[in-house]
Design a protein around this motif. Structure first.
Motif, PDB file in Angstrom:
ATOM      1  N   ASP A  98     -46.647 -43.297  14.110  1.00 27.90           N
ATOM      2  CA  ASP A  98     -45.196 -43.024  14.789  1.00 27.90           C
ATOM      3  C   ASP A  98     -45.151 -41.689  14.299  1.00 27.90           C
ATOM      4  O   ASP A  98     -44.893 -41.909  12.977  1.00 27.90           O
ATOM      5  N   ILE A  99     -43.705 -41.144  14.648  1.00 28.28           N
ATOM      6  CA  ILE A  99     -42.857 -40.479  13.416  1.00 28.28           C
ATOM      7  C   ILE A  99     -42.745 -40.748  12.072  1.00 28.28           C
ATOM      8  O   ILE A  99     -41.821 -40.413  11.515  1.00 28.28           O
ATOM      9  N   TRP A 100     -42.364 -42.523  12.266  1.00 25.92           N
ATOM     10  CA  TRP A 100     -41.725 -42.804  11.065  1.00 25.92           C
ATOM     11  C   TRP A 100     -42.703 -43.490   9.635  1.00 25.92           C
ATOM     12  O   TRP A 100     -42.671 -43.101   8.651  1.00 25.92           O
ATOM     13  N   ILE A 101     -43.759 -43.184  10.167  1.00 22.12           N
ATOM     14  CA  ILE A 101     -45.220 -43.463   9.515  1.00 22.12           C
ATOM     15  C   ILE A 101     -45.157 -41.558   9.338  1.00 22.12           C
ATOM     16  O   ILE A 101     -45.661 -41.798   7.707  1.00 22.12           O
ATOM     17  N   ARG A 102     -44.876 -40.330   9.712  1.00 18.48           N
ATOM     18  CA  ARG A 102     -46.009 -39.329   9.081  1.00 18.48           C
ATOM     19  C   ARG A 102     -44.692 -39.582   8.337  1.00 18.48           C
ATOM     20  O   ARG A 102     -45.380 -38.356   7.503  1.00 18.48           O
ATOM     21  N   LEU A 103     -43.271 -39.420   8.920  1.00 18.21           N
ATOM     22  CA  LEU A 103     -42.562 -39.174   7.578  1.00 18.21           C
ATOM     23  C   LEU A 103     -42.553 -40.090   6.386  1.00 18.21           C
ATOM     24  O   LEU A 103     -42.124 -39.223   5.357  1.00 18.21           O
ATOM     25  N   PHE A 104     -42.744 -40.729   6.581  1.00 14.99           N
ATOM     26  CA  PHE A 104     -43.444 -41.485   5.358  1.00 14.99           C
ATOM     27  C   PHE A 104     -44.764 -40.867   4.499  1.00 14.99           C
ATOM     28  O   PHE A 104     -44.277 -40.272   3.437  1.00 14.99           O
ATOM     29  N   HIS A 105     -45.061 -40.876   5.569  1.00 12.12           N
ATOM     30  CA  HIS A 105     -46.751 -40.532   4.868  1.00 12.12           C
ATOM     31  C   HIS A 105     -46.004 -38.859   4.089  1.00 12.12           C
ATOM     32  O   HIS A 105     -46.755 -38.515   2.720  1.00 12.12           O
ATOM     33  N   TRP A 106     -45.871 -38.573   4.781  1.00  9.22           N
ATOM     34  CA  TRP A 106     -45.379 -36.287   3.786  1.00  9.22           C
ATOM     35  C   TRP A 106     -43.654 -36.718   3.262  1.00  9.22           C
ATOM     36  O   TRP A 106     -44.495 -35.422   2.486  1.00  9.22           O
ATOM     37  N   GLY A 107     -43.380 -37.141   3.640  1.00 10.68           N
ATOM     38  CA  GLY A 107     -42.168 -37.393   1.749  1.00 10.68           C
ATOM     39  C   GLY A 107     -43.057 -37.690   0.968  1.00 10.68           C
ATOM     40  O   GLY A 107     -42.870 -37.373   0.025  1.00 10.68           O
ATOM     41  N   LEU A 108     -44.327 -38.623   0.628  1.00 11.20           N
ATOM     42  CA  LEU A 108     -44.764 -39.299  -0.176  1.00 11.20           C
ATOM     43  C   LEU A 108     -45.154 -38.333  -1.316  1.00 11.20           C
ATOM     44  O   LEU A 108     -45.339 -38.616  -1.669  1.00 11.20           O
ATOM     45  N   VAL A 109     -46.139 -37.691  -0.326  1.00  9.83           N
ATOM     46  CA  VAL A 109     -46.905 -36.450  -0.807  1.00  9.83           C
ATOM     47  C   VAL A 109     -46.314 -35.801  -1.766  1.00  9.83           C
ATOM     48  O   VAL A 109     -45.973 -35.848  -2.895  1.00  9.83           O
ATOM     49  N   LEU A 110     -45.173 -35.077  -1.499  1.00  9.83           N
ATOM     50  CA  LEU A 110     -44.069 -34.548  -1.450  1.00  9.83           C
ATOM     51  C   LEU A 110     -43.955 -34.759  -3.270  1.00  9.83           C
ATOM     52  O   LEU A 110     -43.925 -34.771  -3.459  1.00  9.83           O
ATOM     53  N   ALA A 111     -43.544 -36.822  -3.118  1.00  6.83           N
ATOM     54  CA  ALA A 111     -43.150 -37.671  -3.948  1.00  6.83           C
ATOM     55  C   ALA A 111     -43.449 -37.020  -4.682  1.00  6.83           C
ATOM     56  O   ALA A 111     -43.283 -36.832  -6.760  1.00  6.83           O
ATOM     57  N   VAL A 112     -44.955 -37.274  -4.909  1.00  6.41           N
ATOM     58  CA  VAL A 112     -46.361 -37.583  -5.921  1.00  6.41           C
ATOM     59  C   VAL A 112     -46.447 -36.750  -6.247  1.00  6.41           C
ATOM     60  O   VAL A 112     -46.245 -36.285  -7.705  1.00  6.41           O
ATOM     61  N   LEU A 113     -46.155 -35.642  -5.756  1.00  9.52           N
ATOM     62  CA  LEU A 113     -46.671 -33.960  -5.788  1.00  9.52           C
ATOM     63  C   LEU A 113     -45.808 -33.394  -7.055  1.00  9.52           C
ATOM     64  O   LEU A 113     -46.328 -33.070  -8.281  1.00  9.52           O
ATOM     65  N   VAL A 114     -44.180 -33.915  -6.890  1.00 14.02           N
ATOM     66  CA  VAL A 114     -43.516 -33.524  -7.976  1.00 14.02           C
ATOM     67  C   VAL A 114     -43.651 -34.421  -9.221  1.00 14.02           C
ATOM     68  O   VAL A 114     -43.648 -33.894 -10.187  1.00 14.02           O
ATOM     69  N   SER A 115     -44.018 -35.841  -8.636  1.00 15.20           N
ATOM     70  CA  SER A 115     -44.169 -36.372 -10.365  1.00 15.20           C
ATOM     71  C   SER A 115     -45.102 -36.392 -11.257  1.00 15.20           C
ATOM     72  O   SER A 115     -45.045 -35.554 -12.858  1.00 15.20           O
ATOM     73  N   PHE A 116     -46.130 -36.575 -10.092  1.00 17.49           N
ATOM     74  CA  PHE A 116     -47.528 -35.458 -11.612  1.00 17.49           C
ATOM     75  C   PHE A 116     -47.256 -33.926 -12.651  1.00 17.49           C
ATOM     76  O   PHE A 116     -47.227 -34.222 -13.322  1.00 17.49           O
ATOM     77  N   TYR A 117     -46.377 -33.131 -10.805  1.00 18.96           N
ATOM     78  CA  TYR A 117     -45.836 -32.220 -11.435  1.00 18.96           C
ATOM     79  C   TYR A 117     -45.299 -31.792 -12.861  1.00 18.96           C
ATOM     80  O   TYR A 117     -45.261 -31.295 -13.802  1.00 18.96           O
ATOM     81  N   THR A 118     -44.127 -33.083 -12.696  1.00 15.56           N
ATOM     82  CA  THR A 118     -43.234 -32.625 -13.678  1.00 15.56           C
ATOM     83  C   THR A 118     -43.684 -33.571 -15.659  1.00 15.56           C
ATOM     84  O   THR A 118     -43.261 -33.784 -15.986  1.00 15.56           O
ATOM     85  N   THR A 119     -44.522 -34.094 -14.827  1.00 16.89           N
ATOM     86  CA  THR A 119     -45.584 -35.110 -16.193  1.00 16.89           C
ATOM     87  C   THR A 119     -46.517 -33.933 -16.647  1.00 16.89           C
ATOM     88  O   THR A 119     -47.247 -34.134 -17.917  1.00 16.89           O
ATOM     89  N   LYS A 120     -47.585 -33.457 -16.133  1.00 10.83           N
ATOM     90  CA  LYS A 120     -48.773 -33.431 -16.431  1.00 10.83           C
ATOM     91  C   LYS A 120     -48.262 -31.247 -16.543  1.00 10.83           C
ATOM     92  O   LYS A 120     -49.577 -30.741 -16.875  1.00 10.83           O
ATOM     93  N   THR A 121     -47.312 -30.619 -15.895  1.00 14.26           N
ATOM     94  CA  THR A 121     -47.086 -29.142 -16.656  1.00 14.26           C
ATOM     95  C   THR A 121     -45.691 -29.610 -17.650  1.00 14.26           C
ATOM     96  O   THR A 121     -46.022 -30.269 -17.724  1.00 14.26           O
TER      97      THR A 121
END
Length: 229
Positions: free
Chosen positions: A12-35
């Motif tokens: 459903d649309i909620w799962i898809r929004l959750f998934h891609w929002g989580l992907v973005l949050a994880v990318l930012v999280s790792f970027y700000t600590t690994k770089t």
């Protein structure tokens, strides 16, 4: 007939929004600590804010997994050990059946990843870098606990990298087997060659689902706002 595919509305649309929002949050999280965190002036603050968003998203997912649409529910894709072992043997023999939702191995991988992400987000609330950042719950259980959580937070980030790597490998394998899961997470529709083992006809009233989604969103937003401000 052999090439005929069955289209099933799964995510459903909620799962898809959750998934891609989580992907973005994880990318930012790792970027700000690994770089070096450029161009952010205070990468640790951005890292914390990404963690707050992550915790809000995870709050939504845990609740939606209990109250959401049929294929979003954990009860749909979590299988007992016996069925998971049987599926694992079928994978080795290349005799697997199609699943609309996650297969037995994929379902447990989802839970493990959600647990790891949840621990990462929650443990971050108790941390401090002693310079620019102090989590909203830092020192609540004493300095020793915060120190231990900091160590676990660090090692769990490595575990998350491994889990994410396995997830990406699984996506590639499924794509090679003719099941483009990435496309399904964008469109919400999966195309399979046979009737899925877990196909469900049950569905909740769309209005009921929307009301539940809005209510859970308010809860998740409240979690984020409480931590952010």
């Amino acid at each position: 007939m052999r090439n005929t595919k069955i289209a099933i509305e799964v995510w459903d649309i909620w799962i898809r929004l959750f998934h891609w929002g989580l992907v973005l949050a994880v990318l930012v999280s790792f970027y700000t600590t690994k770089t070096d965190g450029a161009p952010f002036l205070f990468p640790i603050e951005v890292h914390a804010q990404a963690g707050y968003l992550m915790l809000g998203l995870l709050t939504f997912r845990w609740l939606w997994g209990a109250l959401g649409s049929v294929y979003a529910r954990f009860s749909t894709f979590l299988y007992p050990p016996s069925k998971t072992v049987a599926y694992s043997k079928a994978v080795i023999k290349r005799q697997t059946r199609a699943y609309a939702s996650h297969n037995p191995l994929g379902g447990w991988m989802v839970i493990i990843m959600l647990l790891s992400l949840s621990f990462q987000a929650v443990s971050g609330l108790f941390l401090s870098d002693d310079i620019f950042f102090q989590g909203p719950l830092y020192g609540l259980f004493g300095q020793d606990v915060s120190s231990q959580l900091r160590t676990l937070h660090y090692y769990n980030s490595d575990l998350l990298l491994i889990l994410i790597g396995l997830h990406l490998v699984a996506l590639i394998v499924h794509r090679l087997l003719g099941e483009p899961l990435l496309v399904a997470m964008l469109s919400g529709t999966k195309h399979v060659h046979q009737q899925p083992v877990d196909a469900r006809n049950e569905s909740l009233n769309p209005s009921t689902l929307r009301l539940r989604a809005v209510g859970i969103l308010f809860i998740a937003a409240g979690v984020v706002l409480w931590m952010w401000f």
